[in-house]
Design a protein around this motif. Sequence first.
Motif, PDB file in Angstrom:
ATOM      1  N   UNK A   1      11.865  47.577  49.929  1.00 16.68           N
ATOM      2  CA  UNK A   1      11.016  47.570  51.043  1.00 16.68           C
ATOM      3  C   UNK A   1      10.762  49.336  51.300  1.00 16.68           C
ATOM      4  N   UNK A   2       9.275  49.260  51.474  1.00 15.20           N
ATOM      5  CA  UNK A   2       8.653  50.634  51.974  1.00 15.20           C
ATOM      6  C   UNK A   2       8.541  50.396  53.404  1.00 15.20           C
ATOM      7  N   UNK A   3       8.149  49.135  53.753  1.00 13.08           N
ATOM      8  CA  UNK A   3       7.803  48.604  55.305  1.00 13.08           C
ATOM      9  C   UNK A   3       8.941  47.612  55.309  1.00 13.08           C
ATOM     10  N   UNK A   4       9.624  47.517  56.519  1.00 13.54           N
ATOM     11  CA  UNK A   4      10.485  46.369  56.661  1.00 13.54           C
ATOM     12  C   UNK A   4      10.199  45.138  56.345  1.00 13.54           C
ATOM     13  N   UNK A   5      10.805  44.436  55.846  1.00 10.11           N
ATOM     14  CA  UNK A   5      10.725  42.944  55.168  1.00 10.11           C
ATOM     15  C   UNK A   5       9.410  42.649  54.438  1.00 10.11           C
ATOM     16  N   UNK A   6       8.930  43.826  53.909  1.00  8.48           N
ATOM     17  CA  UNK A   6       7.839  43.883  52.736  1.00  8.48           C
ATOM     18  C   UNK A   6       8.353  44.648  51.565  1.00  8.48           C
ATOM     19  N   UNK A   7       8.579  43.647  50.580  1.00 13.10           N
ATOM     20  CA  UNK A   7       8.999  44.242  49.159  1.00 13.10           C
ATOM     21  C   UNK A   7       7.870  44.821  48.668  1.00 13.10           C
ATOM     22  N   UNK A   8       7.674  45.962  48.331  1.00 16.92           N
ATOM     23  CA  UNK A   8       6.684  46.651  47.586  1.00 16.92           C
ATOM     24  C   UNK A   8       6.954  46.719  45.955  1.00 16.92           C
ATOM     25  N   UNK A   9       8.159  46.745  45.583  1.00 12.62           N
ATOM     26  CA  UNK A   9       8.791  46.626  44.256  1.00 12.62           C
ATOM     27  C   UNK A   9       9.854  45.853  44.269  1.00 12.62           C
ATOM     28  N   UNK A  10      10.510  44.878  43.343  1.00 13.65           N
ATOM     29  CA  UNK A  10      11.902  44.403  43.215  1.00 13.65           C
ATOM     30  C   UNK A  10      12.898  45.493  43.303  1.00 13.65           C
ATOM     31  N   UNK A  11      13.804  45.335  44.365  1.00 14.52           N
ATOM     32  CA  UNK A  11      14.902  46.155  44.379  1.00 14.52           C
ATOM     33  C   UNK A  11      16.188  45.532  44.691  1.00 14.52           C
ATOM     34  N   UNK A  12      17.157  46.192  44.968  1.00 21.28           N
ATOM     35  CA  UNK A  12      18.625  45.805  45.265  1.00 21.28           C
ATOM     36  C   UNK A  12      19.023  46.125  46.636  1.00 21.28           C
ATOM     37  N   UNK A  13      20.188  45.563  47.078  1.00 19.82           N
ATOM     38  CA  UNK A  13      20.908  45.711  48.125  1.00 19.82           C
ATOM     39  C   UNK A  13      21.952  46.810  47.947  1.00 19.82           C
ATOM     40  N   UNK A  14      21.952  48.043  48.131  1.00 18.26           N
ATOM     41  CA  UNK A  14      22.893  49.071  47.804  1.00 18.26           C
ATOM     42  C   UNK A  14      22.981  50.267  48.971  1.00 18.26           C
ATOM     43  N   UNK A  15      22.933  49.489  50.118  1.00 20.00           N
ATOM     44  CA  UNK A  15      23.047  50.658  51.223  1.00 20.00           C
ATOM     45  C   UNK A  15      24.593  51.077  51.426  1.00 20.00           C
ATOM     46  N   UNK A  16      24.776  52.290  52.089  1.00 17.33           N
ATOM     47  CA  UNK A  16      25.767  52.892  52.611  1.00 17.33           C
ATOM     48  C   UNK A  16      26.032  52.486  54.227  1.00 17.33           C
ATOM     49  N   UNK A  17      27.364  52.184  54.406  1.00 16.11           N
ATOM     50  CA  UNK A  17      27.802  51.888  55.706  1.00 16.11           C
ATOM     51  C   UNK A  17      27.948  53.309  56.718  1.00 16.11           C
ATOM     52  N   UNK A  18      27.660  52.937  57.892  1.00 14.83           N
ATOM     53  CA  UNK A  18      27.851  54.066  58.800  1.00 14.83           C
ATOM     54  C   UNK A  18      29.396  54.759  58.832  1.00 14.83           C
ATOM     55  N   UNK A  19      30.100  53.751  58.836  1.00 14.57           N
ATOM     56  CA  UNK A  19      31.407  54.071  59.097  1.00 14.57           C
ATOM     57  C   UNK A  19      32.005  54.981  57.707  1.00 14.57           C
ATOM     58  N   UNK A  20      31.641  54.579  56.707  1.00 15.51           N
ATOM     59  CA  UNK A  20      31.954  55.495  55.640  1.00 15.51           C
ATOM     60  C   UNK A  20      31.256  56.713  55.419  1.00 15.51           C
ATOM     61  N   UNK A  21      30.029  56.719  55.900  1.00 10.81           N
ATOM     62  CA  UNK A  21      29.179  58.183  56.013  1.00 10.81           C
ATOM     63  C   UNK A  21      30.003  59.030  57.047  1.00 10.81           C
TER      64      UNK A  21
END
Length: 381
Positions: free
Chosen positions: A227-247
């Motif tokens: 995503x560059x813009x929410x819900x619109x994938x500009x390229x094929x990506x993955x989900x590897x987000x960091x949690x707020x709790x861990x941060x």
Amino acid sequence: MSSQFIPLMDPGRGYVAYRDEIDVAVRKVLEAGSYILGPSVTSFERSFAQWCGIAEMIGVANGTDAIELALRTLEVGSGDVVFTVSHTAVATVAAIELAGATPVFIDVDPVTLTIDPQKLEDSIIRHARSAVTGSARAVIAVHIYGHPCDLQALQQICRRHELLLIEDCAQAHGARLNGQPVGSAGDAAAFSFYPTKNLSAFGDAGAVGFPSRELADRCRTLREYGWRERYISAVGGMNSRMDELQAAILNVRLHHLQDEIDTRRRIAACYGTQLAGIVETPATLPGADHAWHLYVARTARRQSLRDSLQKQRIGTGLHYPMPVHQQPAYANRIALGHGGLAVTELAAAEIVSLPMHPFLKEDELDAVVAGIKAWHEGRVA
Ligand SMILES: *Cc1c(COP(=O)(O)O)cnc(C)c1O
């Protein structure tokens, strides 16, 4: 002999030591109601980038993803060869294959057990002539145990052969070579915050660092579905987000990291003096500031030492018991660099990790040293 079992590592003590600060940070996140890629992640990315001397840092879900994202961001993938070591956590190799690239294993230096630059260059030259599996694109240098690789030699080799240099810093937060922090020498750096690492979360987390804004932006896109813009994938990506709790937890722990590494260095110095001549203690090359994620000694009588220490209620570990090229998932499938992996294989048979973490108490350290002396003198077989 100590009555309490002394484990190799003890991540729970990292909570007890900073309980008040961590409780406050965790509660703040829970109350704020934003749980993924929020303000704690942004502030951690900024602080950790600064701490590492790296321009840009991206918080991700774990260290394996950090390596995969480094490769994808640098457009290393299918048809590309990545040189790395077999003497590493399997995650390094798994990430190369997850990115679609082909690993080739290089032997390690007998003293530091990090990638051998001469053998790397010999293998690159041979690979260019043989053109076996794909085009040579990158080197992943693993700062194993926290000892920095010979970064200057690796930079020169990568420049000469037009290869990207990626640093696997999962065990090396805080290591330096000639004053330069690891992670700032190459085209990308990957970190893990697995609960036992030098900087650790209470769950999975990782980060990937880049020297430029452009690469960081590309990585941020790949981190969340392209995503560059929410819900619109500009390229094929993955989900590897960091949690707020861990941060939020990492933000607390980052403040204590330098002190903890200093403690690790004091423990290593004590082992070094007390155990010289009893086991082969790990050497630190001139100019290297070791981060001592692990304290790995060597002895041809490893099993006997481990059995004796176990009887004395002292934990040890093997990092790692089987090099990646011998593990069932990889055996006879991955190309070995020029000259084979004799140093890697001998090391795997002799290494033994001793208790090492910043909350190891003085009397526990004394008990480990006494336990090893008791084994050496044949008092506890
Ligand atoms: C821990 C580690 C990783 C992987 O990190 P995870 O967070 O467990 O995915 C990669 N490389 C090395 C050298 C490691 O020690």
